[in-house]
Design a protein around this motif. Structure first.
Motif, PDB file in Angstrom:
ATOM      1  N   ASN A 100      40.342  59.484  67.858  1.00 31.40           N
ATOM      2  CA  ASN A 100      40.108  60.590  68.895  1.00 31.40           C
ATOM      3  C   ASN A 100      40.160  60.290  70.240  1.00 31.40           C
ATOM      4  O   ASN A 100      41.203  60.763  71.138  1.00 31.40           O
ATOM      5  CB  ASN A 100      39.216  61.469  68.335  1.00 31.40           C
ATOM      6  CG  ASN A 100      39.260  62.126  67.056  1.00 31.40           C
ATOM      7  OD1 ASN A 100      40.402  62.341  66.810  1.00 31.40           O
ATOM      8  ND2 ASN A 100      38.438  62.286  66.310  1.00 31.40           N
ATOM      9  N   ASN A 133      35.795  57.684  69.468  1.00 30.74           N
ATOM     10  CA  ASN A 133      35.345  58.825  68.185  1.00 30.74           C
ATOM     11  C   ASN A 133      36.397  58.739  67.388  1.00 30.74           C
ATOM     12  O   ASN A 133      37.559  58.780  67.738  1.00 30.74           O
ATOM     13  CB  ASN A 133      35.324  60.109  69.098  1.00 30.74           C
ATOM     14  CG  ASN A 133      34.150  60.142  70.027  1.00 30.74           C
ATOM     15  OD1 ASN A 133      32.887  59.778  69.884  1.00 30.74           O
ATOM     16  ND2 ASN A 133      34.425  60.773  71.427  1.00 30.74           N
ATOM     17  N   THR A 164      38.188  59.956  63.316  1.00 28.83           N
ATOM     18  CA  THR A 164      37.857  60.776  62.306  1.00 28.83           C
ATOM     19  C   THR A 164      38.177  60.144  60.967  1.00 28.83           C
ATOM     20  O   THR A 164      39.626  59.612  60.982  1.00 28.83           O
ATOM     21  CB  THR A 164      38.830  62.018  62.403  1.00 28.83           C
ATOM     22  OG1 THR A 164      38.266  62.810  63.646  1.00 28.83           O
ATOM     23  CG2 THR A 164      38.683  62.979  61.173  1.00 28.83           C
ATOM     24  N   ASN A 201      33.607  63.084  61.068  1.00 32.78           N
ATOM     25  CA  ASN A 201      33.902  62.333  62.443  1.00 32.78           C
ATOM     26  C   ASN A 201      32.695  61.159  62.816  1.00 32.78           C
ATOM     27  O   ASN A 201      31.666  61.542  62.050  1.00 32.78           O
ATOM     28  CB  ASN A 201      33.786  63.326  63.623  1.00 32.78           C
ATOM     29  CG  ASN A 201      34.792  64.400  63.604  1.00 32.78           C
ATOM     30  OD1 ASN A 201      36.008  64.081  62.758  1.00 32.78           O
ATOM     31  ND2 ASN A 201      34.787  65.195  64.556  1.00 32.78           N
TER      32      ASN A 201
END
Length: 241
Positions: free
Chosen positions: A131, A143, A145, A158
């Motif tokens: 992300n 970050n 997922t 996440n």
């Protein structure tokens, strides 16, 4: 009236009462039998079609799921046969693995204007989306997922992953766990970081475990989506505990 006749009448009455209770209960259970709605079956079919499965095959797969059968894409033994295919690198945006019964697993790498970091690993059948990342001298914080999707179970969460050049990676936090499963009820069993920091012999690891129960009560299975961080790479896999 003799005692034997009285006893016979009592036994007969009890027998008829038992039969009445049995058939009443049977009828009640039959009338309460769970069934899938047309909307649920259509949603499941739509999920298959979104994976690129044709209409006829999607309909057949829906019926298999509704009947309580595990699809090939859900079976550890079948997934293991495709071990060499279930990897993806940054030269390929998405990839589909198709099984003998027409079911599929989708692998993908999605980027958002950052250098690609993520590669799915092993016959994990999992994907990781990058992300956003921030980086500095010798480190990178991202970050990500983690996701598994076979059209039946769409599992994701996440995480924040930190990698250090020449050092050990770590998973610092996890959040926003979610599951979409049309023909199953889902009970969360575990969502935690099992190992926050990589060592010389093991990856940092976070795990999201759910119990999936067929809505007709035919069976219950548990599946764990596990995220790993090791040697400056992040990957996911579906574990069959």
């Amino acid at each position: 009236m003799t005692n034997s006749k009285i006893a016979s009448k009592i036994i007969a009455t009890l027998f008829m009462s038992s039969l009445f209770f049995f058939f009443s209960t049977l009828s009640s259970h039959a009338s309460e039998k769970a069934e899938f709605t047309k909307e649920e079956l259509q949603q499941q079919k739509d999920n298959f079609i979104k994976l690129g499965i044709d209409d006829e095959t999607a309909e057949e797969l829906v019926q298999k799921v509704a009947n309580g059968e595990l699809l090939d894409a859900q079976k550890e033994t079948e997934v293991a046969k495709h071990e060499d295919d279930l990897t993806i690198d940054t030269d390929l945006e998405e990839k589909y693995i198709e099984f003998d019964d027409g079911s599929r697993i989708q692998l993908s790498i999605e980027e958002e204007d950052v250098e690609p970091l993520i590669v799915p690993y092993d016959y994990a059948t999992g994907t990781v989306k990058n992300n956003s990342c921030t980086s500095g001298s010798g480190y990178r914080n991202c970050n990500v997922t983690a996701r598994y999707n076979d059209g039946i179970w769409n599992i994701r969460f996440n995480a924040k992953v930190s990698s250090v050049q020449g050092g050990y990676d770590s998973i610092t936090s996890i959040s926003k766990q979610a599951v979409d499963a049309v023909l199953y009820s889902v009970t969360e069993k575990k969502f935690k970081i099992l190992k926050s920091k990589e060592t010389s012999s093991a990856a940092a690891k976070a795990e999201y475990t759910n119990q999936f129960t067929h809505k007709l009560g035919l069976y219950t299975v548990s599946r764990s989506l596990t995220l790993y961080a090791q040697k400056d790479k992040t990957f996911a896999r579906l574990n069959y505990y």
